[in-house]
Design a protein around this motif. Sequence first.
Motif, PDB file in Angstrom:
ATOM      1  N   SER A   1       0.861  -1.262   0.166  1.00  0.00           N
ATOM      2  CA  SER A   1      -0.022   0.089   0.104  1.00  0.00           C
ATOM      3  C   SER A   1       0.862   1.294  -0.082  1.00  0.00           C
ATOM      4  N   GLN A   2       2.159   1.057   0.251  1.00  0.00           N
ATOM      5  CA  GLN A   2       2.996   2.289   0.321  1.00  0.00           C
ATOM      6  C   GLN A   2       3.919   2.318  -0.947  1.00  0.00           C
ATOM      7  N   SER A   3       3.483   1.525  -1.650  1.00  0.00           N
ATOM      8  CA  SER A   3       4.422   1.173  -3.022  1.00  0.00           C
ATOM      9  C   SER A   3       4.371   2.513  -3.957  1.00  0.00           C
ATOM     10  N   GLU A   4       5.382   2.790  -4.474  1.00  0.00           N
ATOM     11  CA  GLU A   4       5.326   3.846  -5.556  1.00  0.00           C
ATOM     12  C   GLU A   4       5.070   3.403  -7.089  1.00  0.00           C
ATOM     13  N   VAL A   5       4.826   1.954  -7.145  1.00  0.00           N
ATOM     14  CA  VAL A   5       4.666   1.262  -8.445  1.00  0.00           C
ATOM     15  C   VAL A   5       3.259   1.226  -8.697  1.00  0.00           C
ATOM     16  N   MET A   6       2.416   1.669  -8.151  1.00  0.00           N
ATOM     17  CA  MET A   6       0.906   1.870  -8.284  1.00  0.00           C
ATOM     18  C   MET A   6       0.605   2.850  -9.323  1.00  0.00           C
ATOM     19  N   GLY A   7       0.061   2.534 -10.414  1.00  0.00           N
ATOM     20  CA  GLY A   7      -0.157   3.324 -11.370  1.00  0.00           C
ATOM     21  C   GLY A   7      -1.635   3.366 -11.874  1.00  0.00           C
ATOM     22  N   GLU A   8      -2.029   3.929 -13.166  1.00  0.00           N
ATOM     23  CA  GLU A   8      -3.045   3.554 -13.794  1.00  0.00           C
ATOM     24  C   GLU A   8      -3.087   2.152 -14.405  1.00  0.00           C
ATOM     25  N   PRO A   9      -3.916   1.392 -14.177  1.00  0.00           N
ATOM     26  CA  PRO A   9      -4.074  -0.217 -14.662  1.00  0.00           C
ATOM     27  C   PRO A   9      -4.126  -0.039 -16.258  1.00  0.00           C
ATOM     28  N   HIS A  10      -4.975   0.698 -16.994  1.00  0.00           N
ATOM     29  CA  HIS A  10      -4.914   0.682 -18.193  1.00  0.00           C
ATOM     30  C   HIS A  10      -3.458   1.126 -19.051  1.00  0.00           C
ATOM     31  N   MET A  11      -2.953   1.894 -18.353  1.00  0.00           N
ATOM     32  CA  MET A  11      -1.614   2.432 -19.083  1.00  0.00           C
ATOM     33  C   MET A  11      -0.621   1.473 -18.874  1.00  0.00           C
ATOM     34  N   MET A  12      -0.575   0.706 -17.591  1.00  0.00           N
ATOM     35  CA  MET A  12       0.381  -0.209 -17.340  1.00  0.00           C
ATOM     36  C   MET A  12       0.276  -1.498 -18.218  1.00  0.00           C
ATOM     37  N   MET A  13      -1.073  -1.974 -18.332  1.00  0.00           N
ATOM     38  CA  MET A  13      -1.162  -2.969 -19.205  1.00  0.00           C
ATOM     39  C   MET A  13      -0.778  -2.829 -20.646  1.00  0.00           C
ATOM     40  N   GLU A  14      -1.271  -1.698 -21.181  1.00  0.00           N
ATOM     41  CA  GLU A  14      -0.950  -1.430 -22.623  1.00  0.00           C
ATOM     42  C   GLU A  14       0.672  -1.300 -22.717  1.00  0.00           C
ATOM     43  N   TYR A  15       1.445  -0.682 -21.720  1.00  0.00           N
ATOM     44  CA  TYR A  15       2.933  -0.708 -21.629  1.00  0.00           C
ATOM     45  C   TYR A  15       3.209  -2.043 -21.881  1.00  0.00           C
ATOM     46  N   LYS A  16       2.937  -2.997 -20.876  1.00  0.00           N
ATOM     47  CA  LYS A  16       3.351  -4.268 -20.835  1.00  0.00           C
ATOM     48  C   LYS A  16       2.896  -5.029 -22.070  1.00  0.00           C
ATOM     49  N   LEU A  17       1.765  -5.058 -22.849  1.00  0.00           N
ATOM     50  CA  LEU A  17       1.580  -5.536 -23.857  1.00  0.00           C
ATOM     51  C   LEU A  17       2.224  -5.023 -25.196  1.00  0.00           C
ATOM     52  N   GLY A  18       2.893  -3.863 -24.994  1.00  0.00           N
ATOM     53  CA  GLY A  18       3.607  -3.128 -25.983  1.00  0.00           C
ATOM     54  C   GLY A  18       2.634  -2.494 -27.142  1.00  0.00           C
ATOM     55  N   LEU A  19       1.632  -1.856 -26.589  1.00  0.00           N
ATOM     56  CA  LEU A  19       0.624  -1.136 -27.325  1.00  0.00           C
ATOM     57  C   LEU A  19       1.129   0.296 -27.315  1.00  0.00           C
ATOM     58  N   LEU A  20       1.829   0.877 -26.134  1.00  0.00           N
ATOM     59  CA  LEU A  20       2.471   2.000 -26.070  1.00  0.00           C
ATOM     60  C   LEU A  20       3.704   2.361 -26.533  1.00  0.00           C
TER      61      LEU A  20
END
Length: 140
Positions: A121-140
């Motif tokens: 809960s104190q992690s700085e990794v949390m971000g916008e889920p849609h953006m992170m999934m698109e980055y992982k899938l190579g869409l961005l």
Amino acid sequence: NSRGASSLLKDSIPITEFSASGPFEGHDLLRRGFTSVKNELMPSHPLELSEKNFQLNQDKTNFATLRNIQGLYAPLKLQMEFRAVKQVQRLPFLHSSNIALDTLRGNDECISFEDILNDPSQSEVMGEPHMMMEYKLGLL
């Protein structure tokens, strides 16, 4: 002369003159990326490298011991299980405890630094889920 202008140019100008070298060489961002002072620093303490590679060294020692006791098949099977467990992960925006990997390594009953001070809960990794999934899938 039957040779073309490009071959004359290639023969007369060495390719090495085009690239800068020596103490005044400029940093090529396209080929080498951004510079990082942290990557160029030497370890500040002799044990720092040992601590960074502790888990890797411990795995190598355990595999060598297992190979001597049970034969070549046992460490190979365990390494395949490690590789399979590392591939299974949650979505990139969710914290994963990697409990299966800890169980295979025998660290599931140990309380370590990460167990107490690694609060998701104190992690700085949390971000916008849609953006992170698109980055992982190579869409961005």
